[in-house]
Design an enzyme around this catalytic site. Structure first.
Site, PDB file in Angstrom:
ATOM      1  N   SER A   1       0.872  -1.175   0.000  1.00  0.00           N
ATOM      2  CA  SER A   1       0.000   0.000   0.000  1.00  0.00           C
ATOM      3  C   SER A   1       0.906   1.220   0.000  1.00  0.00           C
ATOM      4  CB  SER A   1      -0.894   0.013   1.240  1.00  0.00           C
ATOM      5  OG  SER A   1      -0.100   0.259   2.384  1.00  0.00           O
ATOM      6  N   LYS A   2       0.279   2.354  -0.127  1.00  0.00           N
ATOM      7  CA  LYS A   2       1.076   3.578  -0.112  1.00  0.00           C
ATOM      8  C   LYS A   2       1.863   3.673   1.205  1.00  0.00           C
ATOM      9  CE  LYS A   2      -1.020   7.245  -0.001  1.00  0.00           C
ATOM     10  NZ  LYS A   2      -1.180   8.490   0.577  1.00  0.00           N
ATOM     11  N   GLN A   3       1.191   3.265   2.302  1.00  0.00           N
ATOM     12  CA  GLN A   3       1.820   3.351   3.628  1.00  0.00           C
ATOM     13  C   GLN A   3       3.043   2.435   3.733  1.00  0.00           C
ATOM     14  OE1 GLN A   3      -1.525   2.954   3.202  1.00  0.00           O
ATOM     15  NE2 GLN A   3      -2.042   5.062   3.713  1.00  0.00           N
TER      16      GLN A   3
END
Ligand code: GLU
Length: 311
Positions: free
Chosen positions: A242-244
């Site tokens: 994910s972006k995180q």
């Protein structure tokens, strides 16, 4: 005209551009729709405004086009649909299914800790503190739906038979958040019904949300789409990409390589083709063979005639 009994969708949150993880969900839902001779709709889930990145929705659309994943019809944008969610919420309220909750996260955790002596590993189920009215002096921060008791069961085409006691494991869950935003669970159910979605194909990280969505569909008298949750892509530490967790944006110059990797992840083997259109044709053929969907590629599915499906 391609008339079909199958309608699928891809519903990205524009919290960033597409990455290899979100491509897998996009590709699986696209291939399943095409393999059924169905429609594939696009919905931008931009209700969680603090997480929305300006320009990300447009970028996702460009990335999908570059990958040859062309959607059918207009794009549905959740931030333009406040009145529709309000209407569903009001219906639930009038039927007595909603109540205001004054609890903070910390208060919820404290009362579960007092009651059980420990906190569960995952989500903390709401203990029902405000279910019979707000304690004196408290005001409603969020609005919750009363979850009927009983086991919610459904068949997942990838993961098999699923069941959950939502009332015990999750408790009454939030539909209108303390920050005034509609919860994902409400919006997704309302929009899947509004778009006449027959088949949801998405990442396995959302498998745990499905029983809650079934609860809402039943309370609102909405249809229950067939479900398929495909394995998510993880990084080397085993975390969902994910972006995180540092996923990088897909580059249109590498469309074929990205599709190849996503196809391998979905168990389609290594598909090597010179262009995205022929890559997608072959991937649709393999998806069809694997999932027993209608081998009617390129032909119209007659109205009212359900394609054959393996259960
Ligand atoms: N918007 C959700 C996400 O990007 C997907 C919702 C869904 O497919 O139901 O994770």
């Amino acid at each position: 005209m391609n008339r079909s009994t199958y309608i699928g969708r891809f519903a990205p949150s524009p919290s960033g551009p597409l990455h290899q993880g979100s491509l897998v969900a996009a590709l699986a839902s696209y291939l399943d729709a095409r393999a059924h001779g169905g429609q594939w709709l696009l919905r931008i889930e931009d209700l969680d405004t603090p997480r929305v990145v300006p320009g990300a929705a447009e970028r996702i659309c460009r990335q999908l086009s570059g990958l040859g994943l062309h959607w059918d019809g207009p794009v549905l944008v959740q931030s333009e649909r406040d009145a529709v969610y309000r209407d569903a919420f009001d219906r639930l309220t009038r039927a007595g299914h909603i109540y205001g909750c004054g609890c903070t996260r910390k208060e919820i955790a404290d009362s579960v800790l007092r009651r059980d002596g420990r906190l569960p590993d995952g989500e903390v189920p709401y203990p029902g503190t405000c279910a019979h009215g707000l304690p004196p002096g408290r005001h409603a921060r969020a609005w919750r739906v009363r979850v009927p008791s009983g086991i919610v069961q459904f068949e997942d085409r990838w993961a098999g038979s699923q069941h959950q006691d939502v009332a015990a494991d999750v408790g009454d869950f939030v539909l209108l958040r303390a920050d005034g935003l509609w919860a994902y669970q409400l919006a997704v159910v309302v929009d899947d019904a509004a778009q006449h979605i027959t088949d949801v194909v998405r990442g396995a990280d959302l498998l745990a949300s499905t029983p809650r969505q079934r609860v809402l569909q039943r309370l609102l008298g909405m249809p229950e789409p067939r479900m398929m949750h495909v394995p998510v892509v993880t990084n080397l530490d085993g975390q969902k990409l994910s972006k995180q967790t540092g996923a990088t944006a897909l580059d249109p110059a590498h469309a074929l390589d990205d599709l190849r990797a996503a196809g391998r992840h979905l168990g389609l083997g290594d598909i090597v083709r010179a262009d995205v259109a022929s890559w997608l044709t072959e991937a649709t053929r393999r998806w069809s063979a694997r999932w027993g969907t209608a081998p009617r590629l390129g032909t119209d599915v007659a109205a009212g005639q359900a394609p054959t499906r393996r259960r």
